[in-house]
Design a protein around this motif. Structure first.
Motif, PDB file in Angstrom:
ATOM      1  N   ILE A  79       0.867  -1.186   0.000  1.00 24.70           N
ATOM      2  CA  ILE A  79       0.000   0.000   0.000  1.00 24.70           C
ATOM      3  C   ILE A  79       0.899   1.230   0.000  1.00 24.70           C
ATOM      4  CG2 ILE A  79      -1.863   1.239   1.144  1.00 24.70           C
ATOM      5  CD1 ILE A  79      -2.824  -1.395   2.313  1.00 24.70           C
ATOM      6  N   SER A  80       0.737   2.035  -1.045  1.00 22.87           N
ATOM      7  CA  SER A  80       1.645   3.155  -1.287  1.00 22.87           C
ATOM      8  C   SER A  80       1.279   4.377  -0.457  1.00 22.87           C
ATOM      9  CB  SER A  80       1.599   3.536  -2.768  1.00 22.87           C
ATOM     10  OG  SER A  80       1.904   2.419  -3.575  1.00 22.87           O
ATOM     11  N   HIS A  81       2.283   5.187  -0.177  1.00 22.21           N
ATOM     12  CA  HIS A  81       2.131   6.438   0.586  1.00 22.21           C
ATOM     13  C   HIS A  81       0.964   6.377   1.562  1.00 22.21           C
ATOM     14  CE1 HIS A  81      -0.445   7.141  -2.870  1.00 22.21           C
ATOM     15  NE2 HIS A  81       0.565   7.383  -3.660  1.00 22.21           N
ATOM     16  N   PHE A  82       1.088   5.462   2.518  1.00 21.91           N
ATOM     17  CA  PHE A  82       0.076   5.213   3.547  1.00 21.91           C
ATOM     18  C   PHE A  82      -0.116   6.484   4.376  1.00 21.91           C
ATOM     19  CE2 PHE A  82      -1.745   2.847   7.175  1.00 21.91           C
ATOM     20  CZ  PHE A  82      -2.492   1.893   6.513  1.00 21.91           C
ATOM     21  N   LYS A  83      -1.361   6.937   4.483  1.00 22.68           N
ATOM     22  CA  LYS A  83      -1.613   8.213   5.166  1.00 22.68           C
ATOM     23  C   LYS A  83      -3.077   8.357   5.547  1.00 22.68           C
ATOM     24  CE  LYS A  83      -0.735  10.836   1.284  1.00 22.68           C
ATOM     25  NZ  LYS A  83      -0.905   9.990   0.078  1.00 22.68           N
ATOM     26  N   LEU A  84      -3.383   9.392   6.311  1.00 25.28           N
ATOM     27  CA  LEU A  84      -4.762   9.790   6.594  1.00 25.28           C
ATOM     28  C   LEU A  84      -4.923  11.213   6.121  1.00 25.28           C
ATOM     29  CD1 LEU A  84      -6.705   7.842   7.930  1.00 25.28           C
ATOM     30  CD2 LEU A  84      -4.407   7.380   8.757  1.00 25.28           C
ATOM     31  N   SER A  85      -5.723  11.397   5.080  1.00 24.33           N
ATOM     32  CA  SER A  85      -5.935  12.728   4.518  1.00 24.33           C
ATOM     33  C   SER A  85      -7.185  13.363   5.079  1.00 24.33           C
ATOM     34  CB  SER A  85      -6.090  12.627   2.998  1.00 24.33           C
ATOM     35  OG  SER A  85      -4.836  12.508   2.411  1.00 24.33           O
ATOM     36  N   GLY A  86      -7.095  14.652   5.324  1.00 27.84           N
ATOM     37  CA  GLY A  86      -8.277  15.388   5.767  1.00 27.84           C
ATOM     38  C   GLY A  86      -8.332  15.474   7.277  1.00 27.84           C
ATOM     39  N   GLN A  87      -8.474  16.709   7.749  1.00 26.89           N
ATOM     40  CA  GLN A  87      -8.471  16.981   9.186  1.00 26.89           C
ATOM     41  C   GLN A  87      -9.462  16.094   9.947  1.00 26.89           C
ATOM     42  OE1 GLN A  87      -7.926  18.978   6.769  1.00 26.89           O
ATOM     43  NE2 GLN A  87      -6.364  20.452   7.336  1.00 26.89           N
ATOM     44  N   GLN A  88     -10.595  15.780   9.317  1.00 33.24           N
ATOM     45  CA  GLN A  88     -11.615  14.982  10.018  1.00 33.24           C
ATOM     46  C   GLN A  88     -11.169  13.542  10.245  1.00 33.24           C
ATOM     47  OE1 GLN A  88     -11.596  15.860   6.867  1.00 33.24           O
ATOM     48  NE2 GLN A  88     -12.781  14.520   5.558  1.00 33.24           N
ATOM     49  N   ASN A  89     -10.081  13.126   9.583  1.00 34.38           N
ATOM     50  CA  ASN A  89      -9.621  11.742   9.734  1.00 34.38           C
ATOM     51  C   ASN A  89      -8.375  11.603  10.601  1.00 34.38           C
ATOM     52  OD1 ASN A  89     -11.580  10.386   8.025  1.00 34.38           O
ATOM     53  ND2 ASN A  89     -10.669  11.586   6.374  1.00 34.38           N
ATOM     54  N   TRP A  90      -7.906  12.701  11.150  1.00 34.43           N
ATOM     55  CA  TRP A  90      -6.687  12.647  11.951  1.00 34.43           C
ATOM     56  C   TRP A  90      -6.865  11.706  13.138  1.00 34.43           C
ATOM     57  CZ3 TRP A  90      -4.333  18.282  12.181  1.00 34.43           C
ATOM     58  CH2 TRP A  90      -3.992  18.653  10.869  1.00 34.43           C
ATOM     59  N   GLY A  91      -5.848  10.921  13.378  1.00 28.14           N
ATOM     60  CA  GLY A  91      -5.888   9.971  14.495  1.00 28.14           C
ATOM     61  C   GLY A  91      -6.327   8.572  14.105  1.00 28.14           C
ATOM     62  N   ARG A  92      -6.831   8.428  12.882  1.00 25.54           N
ATOM     63  CA  ARG A  92      -7.351   7.115  12.475  1.00 25.54           C
ATOM     64  C   ARG A  92      -6.259   6.122  12.072  1.00 25.54           C
ATOM     65  NH1 ARG A  92     -11.884   7.509   8.157  1.00 25.54           N
ATOM     66  NH2 ARG A  92     -12.072   5.290   8.656  1.00 25.54           N
ATOM     67  N   SER A  93      -4.988   6.512  12.205  1.00 29.54           N
ATOM     68  CA  SER A  93      -3.918   5.561  11.843  1.00 29.54           C
ATOM     69  C   SER A  93      -3.923   4.349  12.769  1.00 29.54           C
ATOM     70  CB  SER A  93      -2.553   6.246  11.843  1.00 29.54           C
ATOM     71  OG  SER A  93      -2.321   6.899  13.067  1.00 29.54           O
ATOM     72  N   ASN A  94      -4.422   4.485  13.997  1.00 34.09           N
ATOM     73  CA  ASN A  94      -4.619   3.323  14.872  1.00 34.09           C
ATOM     74  C   ASN A  94      -5.439   2.255  14.166  1.00 34.09           C
ATOM     75  OD1 ASN A  94      -3.412   3.426  17.388  1.00 34.09           O
ATOM     76  ND2 ASN A  94      -4.854   4.971  18.125  1.00 34.09           N
ATOM     77  N   GLU A  95      -6.539   2.734  13.602  1.00 30.68           N
ATOM     78  CA  GLU A  95      -7.487   1.847  12.933  1.00 30.68           C
ATOM     79  C   GLU A  95      -6.879   1.257  11.647  1.00 30.68           C
ATOM     80  OE1 GLU A  95     -10.825   4.340  12.017  1.00 30.68           O
ATOM     81  OE2 GLU A  95     -11.911   2.764  10.953  1.00 30.68           O
ATOM     82  N   THR A  96      -6.225   2.112  10.842  1.00 29.16           N
ATOM     83  CA  THR A  96      -5.748   1.630   9.541  1.00 29.16           C
ATOM     84  C   THR A  96      -4.527   0.713   9.693  1.00 29.16           C
ATOM     85  OG1 THR A  96      -4.446   3.651   9.226  1.00 29.16           O
ATOM     86  CG2 THR A  96      -6.650   3.617   8.275  1.00 29.16           C
ATOM     87  N   ILE A  97      -3.615   1.054  10.605  1.00 31.61           N
ATOM     88  CA  ILE A  97      -2.477   0.157  10.857  1.00 31.61           C
ATOM     89  C   ILE A  97      -3.007  -1.157  11.437  1.00 31.61           C
ATOM     90  CG2 ILE A  97      -0.465  -0.192  12.366  1.00 31.61           C
ATOM     91  CD1 ILE A  97       0.290   1.543  10.075  1.00 31.61           C
ATOM     92  N   GLY A  98      -4.062  -1.052  12.246  1.00 30.63           N
ATOM     93  CA  GLY A  98      -4.706  -2.243  12.796  1.00 30.63           C
ATOM     94  C   GLY A  98      -5.172  -3.194  11.705  1.00 30.63           C
ATOM     95  N   LEU A  99      -5.755  -2.631  10.640  1.00 35.46           N
ATOM     96  CA  LEU A  99      -6.226  -3.465   9.524  1.00 35.46           C
ATOM     97  C   LEU A  99      -5.072  -4.184   8.842  1.00 35.46           C
ATOM     98  CD1 LEU A  99      -8.881  -1.224   7.706  1.00 35.46           C
ATOM     99  CD2 LEU A  99      -9.282  -3.393   8.906  1.00 35.46           C
ATOM    100  N   VAL A 100      -3.949  -3.477   8.709  1.00 37.14           N
ATOM    101  CA  VAL A 100      -2.767  -4.069   8.062  1.00 37.14           C
ATOM    102  C   VAL A 100      -2.225  -5.213   8.929  1.00 37.14           C
ATOM    103  CG1 VAL A 100      -0.388  -3.617   7.334  1.00 37.14           C
ATOM    104  CG2 VAL A 100      -2.185  -1.963   6.797  1.00 37.14           C
TER     105      VAL A 100
END
Ligand SMILES: [Zn+2]
Length: 504
Positions: free
Chosen positions: A216-237
């Motif tokens: 998955i390329s340039h893994f990120k959370l875009s948009g102020q409303q999504n800040w902090g969701r890396s817990n969730e997305t790294i969790g999926l990985v």
């Protein structure tokens, strides 16, 4: 060549140790203590770190190699190998591309993916519909030839035209071909903001159904409303790996992204090329619809202005370059209102579009992603040409920034661990045999740097500056940076994918 008395970091994340490295015929002859070789050139690495050359897994070279075959923006950042053809964008004739690289002679090694967007464009143009059975077969045959010719896998760019018009089964069909030839599936996902988890699920589904490794390329959370969701997305990985999916990720170590300004415009407006875009945006009803959609999205971001969107390069009026949409409007004496700013974006699109930098990520997410052990670092850049345009600084400073800011200054990860992510991890993922570690018989791609001085110099305001601290860079055994200066050597090689290295 003999490198003496360095602190050797071998690429495995094991601790550094004092030692020497002997190099001959482009390969590492020996790694050890007090080696008793004679050499035409002895490099005293006393006080310096000696590591494998860095492998940048996510680049966009695509013939920019000819603008600076010395690839200085990469070489001065410690990069000795690039993997290009990302985000669905590549040459469609991979054999031709790699032999062109071979004849051009570049300072870095280059491997490539085959890009789905360009494959689709070659067969279906910019059509917004499913592929017919015949078209699917045609696309599959282009991908098959690309794999045989030496691609390391296939990339998608599912926010771009025409990739965005494809559905999952089309990609699974193509990924199955890639899988047959042992390649990787690298994806710029359909969404990196509100719908990011759905997008990750799609990438994982493609990996499972076509049974091939996913990047998955340039893994990120875009948009102020999504800040902090890396817990969730790294969790999926993590969860996917536990369930047996071979997935890894990469990131650029910055809180701003860079792409076309068209990503502010609804997808359906962007079909069929510039003439059609212009015609649509000139119709008042469509213009109104686009403005409404843009304002809705802005509100969702909890923002009042388009200040997070900065024009990087706008051909029609270069005075816009480096300025935010909000600044441009103020300078033009327009109303300080989001609606007027949306109008400006539409006018830019009518006049050919522009590249842009979007300040839309949080430092906390960048660091959390960075701490995930199977994350690599990647510039998402082409070879930069000094003083051309206002590009994202990642093209100059990605690796130096990780080593300076995140390792030395902020202790987000250890030096040895950062080096592993830049070397053996990408070499393993993209099957670059005998690279990415300092081992007898491995290719002599080596960087020697000062851990106390290494730093990125390129900024958003003044992007055109090479990184500092890399004293020596060796590519295939040839000294390419000597005491901090590019020697002019162009010893890079095209690197071939698994189906060409080990044809069936
Ligand atoms: Zn991308």
């Amino acid at each position: 060549m003999l490198i003496r008395n360095g602190k050797i970091i071998d690429g495995t994340s094991n601790n550094w140790f004092y030692g020497d490295i002997a190099v001959q015929g482009g390969k590492i002859l020996a790694v050890g203590k007090h080696l008793s070789f004679t050499a035409a050139r002895i490099i005293d690495a006393n006080g310096l770190m000696v590591a494998p050359g860095f492998i940048d897994v996510h680049t966009h070279l695509e013939e920019d190699e000819s603008k600076d075959p010395m690839a200085q923006s990469f070489i001065y950042d410690g990069v000795t190998t690039c993997i290009t053809g990302n985000c669905g964008l590549s040459n469609t004739d991979i054999g031709k591309y790699l032999s062109w690289i071979d004849s051009l002679k570049v300072s870095i090694n280059i491997a490539t993916l085959i890009g789905h967007n360009d494959v689709r464009k070659a067969v279906m143009g910019r059509a917004n519909r499913d592929a017919t059975a015949a078209e699917q077969l045609q696309m599959e045959s282009i991908v098959e030839k690309a794999m045989k010719d030496g691609a390391v896998g296939m990339s998608t760019g599912l926010i771009y035209i025409p990739g965005t018009y494809s559905k999952t089964p089309e990609i699974v069909g193509l990924a199955k071909i890639v899988s047959r030839y042992n390649g990787v599936y690298a994806t710029h996902m359909r969404d990196e903001g509100d719908s990011v988890t759905t997008a990750i699920e799609e990438a994982l589904t493609i990996g499972r159904e076509a049974s091939l490794p996913v990047q998955i390329s340039h893994f990120k959370l875009s948009g102020q409303q999504n800040w902090g969701r890396s817990n969730e997305t790294i969790g999926l990985v993590k969860q996917a790996r536990e369930q047996g999916t071979e997935v890894t990720i990469d990131q650029y170590p910055y809180t701003a992204s860079s792409t076309s300004i068209s990503t502010l415009i609804p997808d359906e407006i962007l079909a069929d090329g510039q003439d059609s875009i212009k015609a649509r945006l000139e119709r008042p009803a469509i213009r109104k619809y686009v403005i409404d959609e843009m304002l809705k999205k802005l509100k969702k971001r909890k923002l009042k202005h388009f200040s997070y969107a900065v024009v990087a390069f706008y051909r029609a009026d270069t005075t816009y370059n480096g300025k935010s949409i909000e600044q441009i409007n103020r300078l033009k004496g327009k109303k300080h209102k989001a609606k007027e700013e949306a109008e400006t974006v539409i006018d830019i699109m009518i006049n050919g579009g522009a590249s842009a930098v979007f300040h839309g990520m949080s430092e906390e997410d960048v660091k959390r992603i960075m701490q995930y052990p199977f994350n690599m670092f990647a510039s998402d850049a082409s070879i930069r040409v000094l003083n051309s345009g206002m590009p994202h600084p990642r093209g100059y400073g990605t690796n130096a920034r990780v080593l300076g800011k995140y390792v030395r200054e902020e202790n987000v990860l250890s030096l040895e661990e950062a080096i592993r992510r830049m070397t053996s991890l990408p070499a393993q993922k993209f099957q670059l045999a005998s690279r990415g570690m300092l081992r007898d018989g491995f290719a002599a791609d080596i960087v020697i740097f000062d851990e106390k001085q290494v730093k990125d110099v390129s900024t958003f305001e003044k992007p055109h500056a090479y990184s500092e601290g890399f004293r020596y860079v060796i590519v295939n055994g040839i000294l390419t940076v000597d005491d901090g200066k590019h020697t002019g050597a162009r010893a890079g090689l095209p690197l071939y994918g698994p189906a060409r290295v080990n044809p069936k």
